[in-house]
Scaffold this motif. Sequence first.
Motif, PDB file in Angstrom:
ATOM      1  N   THR A  13      10.208  29.245   3.206  1.00  0.00           N
ATOM      2  CA  THR A  13       9.941  28.729   1.860  1.00  0.00           C
ATOM      3  C   THR A  13      10.245  27.244   1.773  1.00  0.00           C
ATOM      4  OG1 THR A  13      10.433  30.897   0.910  1.00  0.00           O
ATOM      5  CG2 THR A  13      10.523  29.008  -0.575  1.00  0.00           C
ATOM      6  N   ARG A  14      11.364  26.833   2.301  1.00  0.00           N
ATOM      7  CA  ARG A  14      11.742  25.413   2.237  1.00  0.00           C
ATOM      8  C   ARG A  14      10.817  24.539   3.086  1.00  0.00           C
ATOM      9  NH1 ARG A  14      18.115  24.986   1.368  1.00  0.00           N
ATOM     10  NH2 ARG A  14      18.365  26.853   0.098  1.00  0.00           N
ATOM     11  N   THR A  15      10.406  25.062   4.235  1.00  0.00           N
ATOM     12  CA  THR A  15       9.512  24.292   5.099  1.00  0.00           C
ATOM     13  C   THR A  15       8.140  24.145   4.448  1.00  0.00           C
ATOM     14  OG1 THR A  15      10.717  25.122   7.023  1.00  0.00           O
ATOM     15  CG2 THR A  15       8.604  24.093   7.440  1.00  0.00           C
ATOM     16  N   LEU A  16       7.631  25.213   3.842  1.00  0.00           N
ATOM     17  CA  LEU A  16       6.372  25.107   3.095  1.00  0.00           C
ATOM     18  C   LEU A  16       6.499  24.098   1.961  1.00  0.00           C
ATOM     19  CD1 LEU A  16       5.181  28.812   2.927  1.00  0.00           C
ATOM     20  CD2 LEU A  16       3.857  26.885   3.847  1.00  0.00           C
ATOM     21  N   ASN A  17       7.628  24.092   1.294  1.00  0.00           N
ATOM     22  CA  ASN A  17       7.865  23.155   0.208  1.00  0.00           C
ATOM     23  C   ASN A  17       7.855  21.709   0.709  1.00  0.00           C
ATOM     24  OD1 ASN A  17       8.448  22.477  -2.530  1.00  0.00           O
ATOM     25  ND2 ASN A  17      10.583  22.164  -1.955  1.00  0.00           N
ATOM     26  N   ILE A  18       8.467  21.475   1.842  1.00  0.00           N
ATOM     27  CA  ILE A  18       8.441  20.120   2.426  1.00  0.00           C
ATOM     28  C   ILE A  18       6.998  19.700   2.670  1.00  0.00           C
ATOM     29  CG2 ILE A  18       8.970  18.768   4.506  1.00  0.00           C
ATOM     30  CD1 ILE A  18      11.597  20.455   4.689  1.00  0.00           C
ATOM     31  N   TRP A  19       6.226  20.579   3.306  1.00  0.00           N
ATOM     32  CA  TRP A  19       4.839  20.236   3.614  1.00  0.00           C
ATOM     33  C   TRP A  19       4.011  20.030   2.345  1.00  0.00           C
ATOM     34  CZ3 TRP A  19       2.167  17.851   6.886  1.00  0.00           C
ATOM     35  CH2 TRP A  19       0.779  17.895   6.825  1.00  0.00           C
ATOM     36  N   ASP A  20       4.139  20.949   1.406  1.00  0.00           N
ATOM     37  CA  ASP A  20       3.333  20.884   0.184  1.00  0.00           C
ATOM     38  C   ASP A  20       3.627  19.642  -0.644  1.00  0.00           C
ATOM     39  OD1 ASP A  20       2.059  23.261   0.831  1.00  0.00           O
ATOM     40  OD2 ASP A  20       3.356  24.494  -0.434  1.00  0.00           O
ATOM     41  N   ASN A  21       4.793  19.059  -0.508  1.00  0.00           N
ATOM     42  CA  ASN A  21       5.179  17.901  -1.312  1.00  0.00           C
ATOM     43  C   ASN A  21       5.202  16.588  -0.538  1.00  0.00           C
ATOM     44  OD1 ASN A  21       5.778  19.101  -3.997  1.00  0.00           O
ATOM     45  ND2 ASN A  21       7.114  20.365  -2.730  1.00  0.00           N
ATOM     46  N   THR A  29       2.701  14.368  13.111  1.00  0.00           N
ATOM     47  CA  THR A  29       4.000  14.494  13.768  1.00  0.00           C
ATOM     48  C   THR A  29       4.945  15.353  12.940  1.00  0.00           C
ATOM     49  OG1 THR A  29       3.713  12.310  14.749  1.00  0.00           O
ATOM     50  CG2 THR A  29       5.950  13.196  14.721  1.00  0.00           C
ATOM     51  N   LEU A  30       4.970  15.093  11.648  1.00  0.00           N
ATOM     52  CA  LEU A  30       5.803  15.904  10.764  1.00  0.00           C
ATOM     53  C   LEU A  30       5.367  17.366  10.822  1.00  0.00           C
ATOM     54  CD1 LEU A  30       7.987  16.265   8.576  1.00  0.00           C
ATOM     55  CD2 LEU A  30       6.183  15.842   6.894  1.00  0.00           C
ATOM     56  N   PHE A  31       4.063  17.609  10.760  1.00  0.00           N
ATOM     57  CA  PHE A  31       3.578  18.986  10.757  1.00  0.00           C
ATOM     58  C   PHE A  31       3.985  19.714  12.032  1.00  0.00           C
ATOM     59  CE2 PHE A  31       0.636  22.508  11.051  1.00  0.00           C
ATOM     60  CZ  PHE A  31       0.733  23.037   9.772  1.00  0.00           C
ATOM     61  N   LEU A  32       3.867  19.035  13.168  1.00  0.00           N
ATOM     62  CA  LEU A  32       4.272  19.669  14.429  1.00  0.00           C
ATOM     63  C   LEU A  32       5.753  20.017  14.397  1.00  0.00           C
ATOM     64  CD1 LEU A  32       3.226  20.634  17.134  1.00  0.00           C
ATOM     65  CD2 LEU A  32       3.744  18.380  18.060  1.00  0.00           C
ATOM     66  N   ASN A  33       6.581  19.154  13.861  1.00  0.00           N
ATOM     67  CA  ASN A  33       8.003  19.454  13.712  1.00  0.00           C
ATOM     68  C   ASN A  33       8.236  20.623  12.754  1.00  0.00           C
ATOM     69  OD1 ASN A  33       9.742  17.532  15.282  1.00  0.00           O
ATOM     70  ND2 ASN A  33       8.388  16.085  14.263  1.00  0.00           N
ATOM     71  N   LEU A  34       7.459  20.692  11.694  1.00  0.00           N
ATOM     72  CA  LEU A  34       7.603  21.775  10.726  1.00  0.00           C
ATOM     73  C   LEU A  34       7.160  23.126  11.294  1.00  0.00           C
ATOM     74  CD1 LEU A  34       6.362  20.048   7.439  1.00  0.00           C
ATOM     75  CD2 LEU A  34       8.721  20.464   8.157  1.00  0.00           C
ATOM     76  N   CYS A  35       6.446  23.109  12.393  1.00  0.00           N
ATOM     77  CA  CYS A  35       6.003  24.366  13.012  1.00  0.00           C
ATOM     78  C   CYS A  35       7.177  25.258  13.415  1.00  0.00           C
ATOM     79  CB  CYS A  35       5.110  24.098  14.214  1.00  0.00           C
ATOM     80  SG  CYS A  35       3.411  23.693  13.741  1.00  0.00           S
ATOM     81  N   VAL A  36       8.354  24.692  13.582  1.00  0.00           N
ATOM     82  CA  VAL A  36       9.534  25.540  13.849  1.00  0.00           C
ATOM     83  C   VAL A  36       9.728  26.508  12.689  1.00  0.00           C
ATOM     84  CG1 VAL A  36      12.042  25.558  14.131  1.00  0.00           C
ATOM     85  CG2 VAL A  36      10.667  23.868  15.361  1.00  0.00           C
TER      86      VAL A  36
END
Length: 142
Positions: A13-21, A29-36
Amino acid sequence: MEYTDRFEKEILTRTLNIWDNYSGPFEETLFLNLCVGLLIIPKESLYNQLPTEEVSISNWDIDPSWITCEKKNDKTVKTTIRHIRNAIAHNGIAFIGQNGVITCIEIEDKDISRQTSFTMRLDISNFKDFVLKVARLALTFL
């Protein structure tokens, strides 16, 4: 901040929130890191619940023809997620650009003997769409 007793759901939930905002530089680069949080944790926690249907453009934003399997010709969502996870964890990811802009991602997974077992090259937007669909599906299981 505290986490609830369901770590996987909080991370997702928090990772989706980071991406969505997020709006800013270095998006890929950020998206690849968020893949974790978006792909790897759901894969490890929910592997037996992941879809076993073959990937498709209409449902998963991946054309099966973009995938090459060297051994078992398994192009299911579940197996594709596993190979992407392995590629991220073992440095099998390459960005491909045109005129200074990242346009594609190339994913390569190798077996234990370091032989290529899976390759996929796709538009970066298809990769993001696939990962986000997997993440949102995972939320329904948590």
